[in-house]
Design an enzyme around this catalytic site. Structure first.
Site, short mmCIF file in Angstrom:
data_model
loop_
_atom_site.label_atom_id
_atom_site.label_comp_id
_atom_site.label_asym_id
_atom_site.label_seq_id
_atom_site.Cartn_x
_atom_site.Cartn_y
_atom_site.Cartn_z
N HIS A 1 -7.76 2.72 -10.51
CA HIS A 1 -7.24 1.48 -11.06
C HIS A 1 -6.34 0.82 -10.01
O HIS A 1 -5.51 1.47 -9.38
CB HIS A 1 -6.44 1.79 -12.33
CG HIS A 1 -5.68 0.63 -12.86
ND1 HIS A 1 -6.25 -0.62 -13.03
CD2 HIS A 1 -4.38 0.50 -13.25
CE1 HIS A 1 -5.33 -1.45 -13.50
NE2 HIS A 1 -4.19 -0.79 -13.64
N ASN B 1 -3.46 -6.70 -10.34
CA ASN B 1 -3.88 -5.75 -11.38
C ASN B 1 -4.64 -6.51 -12.47
O ASN B 1 -4.04 -7.24 -13.25
CB ASN B 1 -2.63 -5.07 -11.95
CG ASN B 1 -2.93 -4.08 -13.06
OD1 ASN B 1 -4.02 -4.03 -13.59
ND2 ASN B 1 -1.92 -3.30 -13.42
N CYS C 1 -5.00 -0.57 -19.27
CA CYS C 1 -5.59 -0.49 -17.92
C CYS C 1 -6.48 0.74 -17.73
O CYS C 1 -7.16 0.86 -16.72
CB CYS C 1 -4.50 -0.51 -16.86
SG CYS C 1 -3.54 -2.03 -16.88
N1 COA Z 1 10.76 -10.17 -6.45
C1 COA Z 1 11.98 -9.75 -6.05
N2 COA Z 1 12.64 -8.74 -6.65
C2 COA Z 1 12.03 -8.15 -7.70
C3 COA Z 1 10.78 -8.55 -8.16
C4 COA Z 1 10.14 -9.60 -7.50
N3 COA Z 1 8.93 -10.07 -7.87
N4 COA Z 1 10.44 -7.77 -9.21
C5 COA Z 1 11.46 -6.91 -9.39
N5 COA Z 1 12.42 -7.15 -8.49
C6 COA Z 1 13.69 -6.48 -8.32
C7 COA Z 1 14.19 -5.87 -9.60
O1 COA Z 1 14.95 -6.81 -10.32
C8 COA Z 1 15.05 -4.74 -9.08
O2 COA Z 1 16.28 -5.24 -8.70
P1 COA Z 1 17.63 -4.35 -8.88
O3 COA Z 1 17.43 -3.14 -8.02
O4 COA Z 1 18.70 -5.27 -8.44
O5 COA Z 1 17.67 -4.02 -10.34
C9 COA Z 1 14.27 -4.31 -7.85
O6 COA Z 1 13.49 -5.40 -7.42
C10 COA Z 1 13.31 -3.21 -8.19
O7 COA Z 1 13.40 -2.36 -7.18
P2 COA Z 1 12.49 -1.09 -7.21
O8 COA Z 1 12.28 -0.61 -8.62
O9 COA Z 1 13.01 -0.11 -6.21
O10 COA Z 1 11.16 -1.72 -6.69
P3 COA Z 1 9.86 -0.96 -6.47
O11 COA Z 1 9.68 -0.68 -5.03
O12 COA Z 1 9.69 0.18 -7.43
O13 COA Z 1 8.78 -2.06 -6.88
C11 COA Z 1 7.37 -2.56 -8.73
C12 COA Z 1 8.80 -2.59 -8.18
C13 COA Z 1 7.37 -3.15 -10.14
C14 COA Z 1 6.47 -3.37 -7.83
C15 COA Z 1 6.88 -1.08 -8.76
O14 COA Z 1 7.85 -0.29 -9.39
C16 COA Z 1 5.57 -0.91 -9.48
O15 COA Z 1 4.54 -1.35 -9.00
N6 COA Z 1 5.58 -0.20 -10.60
C17 COA Z 1 4.36 0.02 -11.36
C18 COA Z 1 3.99 -1.20 -12.15
C19 COA Z 1 2.57 -1.12 -12.62
O16 COA Z 1 1.70 -0.74 -11.91
N7 COA Z 1 2.35 -1.53 -13.87
C20 COA Z 1 1.04 -1.55 -14.46
C21 COA Z 1 0.51 -0.18 -14.66
S1 COA Z 1 -1.11 -0.24 -15.28
#
Ligand code: COA
Length: 327
Positions: free
Chosen positions: A250, A280, A110
Site C-alpha cells: 500500500h 495515498n 486502505c
Molecule cells: N506541513 C508542515 N508540518 C506538518 C505537516 C505539513 N503538511 N503535517 C504535520 N506537520 C507537523 C505537525 O503539526 C507536527 O508538528 P509538531 O511537532 O509541532 O506537533 C509535525 O509536523 C509532525 O512531526 P512528525 O510526527 O515527526 O512528522 P513525521 O515525520 O512523522 O511525518 C506524517 C508526519 C503524517 C507524514 C507521518 O507520520 C506519516 O506518514 N504517518 C502515517 C500516515 C499514514 O500513512 N496514514 C494513512 C495510513 S493508511
C-alpha cells in the site's frame, strides 16, 4: 482449481495537484511534504468525478483487456462510497457498465484491495461464482479536511480494477494473512457521518466529519504490521523474501514502504512505489501500482508478487500470488 487474473485497469482523478499548488492553501511547504512522505504530486477527482465513475473507468479498461462483458459479481473496495449508505458503489459501477450479476461493497479502508483479493479467491475457489470484477476505488479528497495540513497533503483519488476468473488449473493465489487490531481504531478515524454520530450543525462546525489521524502512531504501527504480516504469509507459503520478485505494498508514505522493505530484506529494485505521483489512494493504491508495473513490463507472467495493505481498523493483510497475466 484456482483464481486467475484476466485483465487489469486503472483510472486516476483528473486533476493533477502538485506540492507547490497544495502548499498555497495550507501552512506547509513542498519540501516538507517531499522529505516526510516522498509525495511530489497527487491526483484529485474533478468536480463531477466520484468513486464510482473512477471505479467504472478502471473496470472498463480491465474488462476490455480481458475481452469479457459478463461477470458474476462486482466487488468495490472503498471507504468513500458515492452515497453514505445506499446504494452500494459496486451497484453504481455495475449500472454504469451495463453488467449483470451480484454487486457489493467491501470497506476495509486502505487494506481493502488485499481483503478483496482474499474474498474473491474464496468465492471463486468455492465455485459460488465463476468471474469477479474486483475494483478498488477511493475519492479520499472528500474525506480529508481541506484546512488540515496533516492529512490533506497525504491522500489522492483514483481506482484500480481486475477481472478474476476461476480456472481448472492451480491458479495464482498462493497464501494470505489478514489481521486487525481494534485497540488502534482511534488512530485513523472519521468521528461523524455514521450512525454513531450523524452530521449536524455541531459536527460541521467542529469539522468532525473529516478524517482525524495520529500520524506518528500510524507510521510506527504500519511499519510493524507490514513486516509481521509479510513474514506470516511467507511462512504459510514456505517461502522467503528471496523467492519474491516484487513487493507491492500500500502506497501511503515512501518512508513507511522503505523502512518495512528494508526490515524484510527487499532490495529497492524489488519494491514497487508510485506514491510520489499519486499520494495515498487508499483501496486503489495497490491495483494502480500493480497495473502500472504490469503495463511498463516490470511485472511479468511467472513472477511471484507480495501485496501488503494496512489502514484504518487498524487493519492489515497480505497476499502472495504467482502472476500469470501476459501483457
Ligand atoms: N506541513 C508542515 N508540518 C506538518 C505537516 C505539513 N503538511 N503535517 C504535520 N506537520 C507537523 C505537525 O503539526 C507536527 O508538528 P509538531 O511537532 O509541532 O506537533 C509535525 O509536523 C509532525 O512531526 P512528525 O510526527 O515527526 O512528522 P513525521 O515525520 O512523522 O511525518 C506524517 C508526519 C503524517 C507524514 C507521518 O507520520 C506519516 O506518514 N504517518 C502515517 C500516515 C499514514 O500513512 N496514514 C494513512 C495510513 S493508511
Amino acid at each position: 482449481m484456482g483464481m486467475s487474473t484476466r485483465g487489469l485497469g486503472r483510472a486516476e482523478g483528473a486533476v493533477l495537484v502538485t506540492n507547490e499548488e497544495i502548499s498555497r492553501d495550507l501552512d506547509t511547504t513542498p519540501e516538507w511534504i517531499k522529505t516526510r512522505t516522498g509525495i511530489l504530486s497527487r491526483r484529485f477527482a474533478a468536480e463531477k468525478e466520484t468513486t464510482s465513475t473512477m471505479g467504472a473507468a478502471a473496470a472498463a479498461r480491465a474488462l476490455a483487456h480481458a475481452a469479457v462483458r459478463d461477470v458474476d459479481l462486482t466487488i468495490c473496495c472503498t471507504m468513500t462510497p458515492d452515497y453514505q449508505s445506499m446504494p452500494s458503489t459496486a451497484a453504481l459501477i455495475q449500472g454504469e457498465l451495463g453488467l449483470s450479476g451480484g454487486a457489493m461493497d467491501l470497506n476495509v479502508a486502505c487494506s481493502g484491495w488485499v481483503y478483496g483479493l482474499v474474498v474473491a479467491n474464496g468465492l471463486l475457489q468455492s465455485r459460488a461464482v465463476k468471474r469477479v470484477l474486483l475494483v478498488g476505488a477511493d475519492k479520499t479528497s472528500c474525506l480529508t479536511d481541506p484546512r488540515d495540513r496533516s492529512t490533506r497533503v497525504l491522500f489522492g483519488d483514483g481506482a484500480g480494477a481486475a477481472v478474476l476468473e476461476y480456472v481448472e488449473a492451480p491458479g495464482e493465489f498462493v497464501a494470505s494473512d489478514l489481521g486487525n487490531d481494534p485497540s488502534l481504531s482511534h488512530l485513523l478515524f472519521v468521528p461523524a457521518g455514521g450512525s454513531a454520530c450523524p452530521i449536524g450543525p455541531e459536527e460541521l462546525a467542529n469539522r468532525s466529519n473529516y478524517l482525524q489521524m495520529a500520524g506518528r502512531e500510524v507510521f510506527r504501527a504500519a511499519v510493524r504490521v507490514v513486516v509481521e504480516t509479510c513474514k506470516a504469509v511467507l511462512a504459510k507459503a514456505g517461502l522467503s523474501v528471496s523467492d519474491v520478485d516484487f513487493f507491492i505494498p500500500h502506497q501511503a508514505n515512501v518512508r513507511i514502504v522503505s523502512y518495512a522493505a528494508e526490515k524484510l530484506g527487499f532490495p529497492p529494485e524489488k519494491v514497487i512505489t508510485n506514491v510520489d505521483r499519486y499520494g495515498n489512494t487508499s483501496a486503489a493504491s495497490i491495483p494502480i501500482a500493480l497495473t502500472e508495473a504490469w503495463e511498463d513490463g516490470r511485472v511479468k507472467a511467472g513472477d511471484r508478487l507480495l501485496f501488503c495493505g494496512f489502514g484504518a481498523g487498524m487493519s492489515w493483510g497480505s497476499v502472495l500470488m504467482e502472476w500469470s497475466l501476459e501483457k
